[in-house]
Motif scaffolding. Structure first.
Motif, PDB file in Angstrom:
ATOM      1  N   LYS A 216       0.880  -1.163   0.000  1.00  0.00           N
ATOM      2  CA  LYS A 216       0.000   0.000   0.000  1.00  0.00           C
ATOM      3  C   LYS A 216       0.919   1.214   0.000  1.00  0.00           C
ATOM      4  N   ASP A 221      -4.236   1.854  -2.304  1.00  0.00           N
ATOM      5  CA  ASP A 221      -4.050   0.410  -2.476  1.00  0.00           C
ATOM      6  C   ASP A 221      -3.677   0.159  -3.935  1.00  0.00           C
ATOM      7  N   ASP A 223      -2.437  -2.368  -6.885  1.00  0.00           N
ATOM      8  CA  ASP A 223      -2.296  -3.767  -7.287  1.00  0.00           C
ATOM      9  C   ASP A 223      -1.366  -3.867  -8.490  1.00  0.00           C
ATOM     10  N   TRP A 228      -6.957  -0.597  -9.532  1.00  0.00           N
ATOM     11  CA  TRP A 228      -7.545   0.154  -8.422  1.00  0.00           C
ATOM     12  C   TRP A 228      -8.750  -0.539  -7.801  1.00  0.00           C
ATOM     13  N   LYS A 229      -8.955  -1.822  -8.122  1.00  0.00           N
ATOM     14  CA  LYS A 229     -10.130  -2.526  -7.595  1.00  0.00           C
ATOM     15  C   LYS A 229     -10.108  -2.601  -6.071  1.00  0.00           C
ATOM     16  N   ASN A 230      -8.987  -3.015  -5.483  1.00  0.00           N
ATOM     17  CA  ASN A 230      -8.907  -3.128  -4.025  1.00  0.00           C
ATOM     18  C   ASN A 230      -9.067  -1.769  -3.357  1.00  0.00           C
ATOM     19  N   HIS A 231      -8.455  -0.755  -3.949  1.00  0.00           N
ATOM     20  CA  HIS A 231      -8.566   0.592  -3.378  1.00  0.00           C
ATOM     21  C   HIS A 231     -10.020   1.058  -3.366  1.00  0.00           C
ATOM     22  N   ASP A 233     -12.720  -0.835  -3.507  1.00  0.00           N
ATOM     23  CA  ASP A 233     -13.515  -1.672  -2.593  1.00  0.00           C
ATOM     24  C   ASP A 233     -13.414  -1.145  -1.160  1.00  0.00           C
ATOM     25  N   HIS A 234     -12.192  -0.804  -0.746  1.00  0.00           N
ATOM     26  CA  HIS A 234     -12.006  -0.255   0.603  1.00  0.00           C
ATOM     27  C   HIS A 234     -12.694   1.101   0.735  1.00  0.00           C
ATOM     28  N   TRP A 277      -7.419   7.033  -9.889  1.00  0.00           N
ATOM     29  CA  TRP A 277      -8.415   5.960 -10.040  1.00  0.00           C
ATOM     30  C   TRP A 277      -9.687   6.420 -10.750  1.00  0.00           C
ATOM     31  N   TYR A 282     -13.715   0.296 -12.348  1.00  0.00           N
ATOM     32  CA  TYR A 282     -14.436  -0.018 -11.116  1.00  0.00           C
ATOM     33  C   TYR A 282     -14.900   1.245 -10.379  1.00  0.00           C
TER      34      TYR A 282
END
Length: 312
Positions: A216, A221, A223, A228-231, A233-234, A277, A282
């Motif tokens: 991170k 976040d 990947d 930027w999917k994880n970012h 999602d958070h 992002w 996403y």
């Protein structure tokens, strides 16, 4: 001190943080831009994201003062800095509200470190690690933000890429030891960047028998494919909680107060890093929940357009 540093361009260009016009977003842009350039040029690219162990508390005074002298703080100025750092004491104070008592620890002499919360503290730290970028050989790129150290490694050859990583880890670790500092390997990560559907190079990286993991960066976040999917999602989790809170309190507060809450607890979250992002596949869910909360604030119906409420 600031005049000497700024007029003589003492600090390395790779440094961000504790300086004018050097925000986290500028550091993030530099890092992401380096990654995208490498991917566009079909290079093998990866990042090592390091964190220093008790960065401010571990600064050796003698080493720091010798570096200050090297950068022009000599004579009486150096003696003044030595006096500033010497014979400083600190203790811990604990207030017990239940018994209305206060407990003090013994006074302890500060043998290392720079005073945190002081004006000089950040400048001392920047001077102490100023030479670090010279340890990293081209074409690798080092980005410093306070005690966060990030290195982007690129190479056309996967085998040479592995060699570069090993050499960089060794050189950085060696430099830290030579300067009475150490890396925090529990917060040091490695991440290989690659386009989607491309193969991943099998790389096992370790230093002092501690595995370097994924990462991170400055609140983002990141990947391997910069999707930027994880970012997001958070972020959705945080925004959903903020949306629920505003929906709950809107009946008890004026609309002006709700607006203040919106900009403090909701708008500030998606505003950070949106230049990175915002075009992600996403990101649509983020803007949907933003429209939902605007409708809640303005008492609009679910299908009403929010265009007329763009300036809430």
């Amino acid at each position: 001190m600031y005049q000497q540093i700024n007029q003589n361009n003492i600090l390395a260009n790779e440094k961000y943080g504790f300086r004018n016009n050097s925000s986290t977003e500028k550091a993030s842009f530099e890092l992401i831009n380096e990654i995208l350039l490498a991917l566009n040029n079909k290079l093998t690219v990866g990042g090592i994201f390091c964190d220093t162990e008790k960065a401010f508390d571990s600064v050796n005074h003698d080493i720091l003062l010798s570096k200050c002298e090297f950068y022009g703080f000599t004579g009486k100025t150096n003696a003044l800095l030595r006096s500033y750092l010497s014979n400083r004491y600190q203790r811990v104070l604990i207030n017990n509200s239940s018994s209305n008592t206060t407990t003090f620890s013994e006074w302890g002499k500060m043998k290392h470190g720079v005073p945190q919360g002081s004006i000089f503290g950040p400048s001392f730290f920047l001077i102490n690690i100023n030479y670090l970028p010279n340890v990293i050989a081209d074409p690798s790129k080092l980005i410093l933000f306070a005690d966060d150290i990030s290195i982007i490694i690129t190479n056309l050859s996967p085998s040479k890429f592995k060699e570069d990583i090993d050499n960089i880890i060794y050189n950085i670790n060696d430099w830290f030891r030579g300067n009475a500092l150490s890396l925090n390997f529990d917060k040091t990560y490695f991440l290989q960047f690659r386009p989607k559907n491309s193969y991943e190079i099998n790389i096992k990286i370790s230093c002092d028998n501690k595995l370097i993991k994924e990462t991170k960066f400055l609140g983002l976040d990141i990947d391997s494919s910069l999707s930027w999917k994880n970012h997001l999602d958070h972020m959705m989790s945080k925004l959903s909680r903020a949306c629920y809170a505003i929906r709950y309190v809107k009946h008890f507060m004026s609309q002006d107060t709700i607006r203040t809450i919106y900009f403090s607890y909701f708008h500030s979250i998606p505003s950070y890093g949106i230049i990175f992002w915002g075009n992600s596949a996403y990101s649509s869910n983020i803007f949907k929940i933003q429209k939902r909360i605007i409708r809640i604030i303005m008492n609009a119906k679910n299908r009403d357009s929010v265009v007329n409420y763009s300036r809430i």
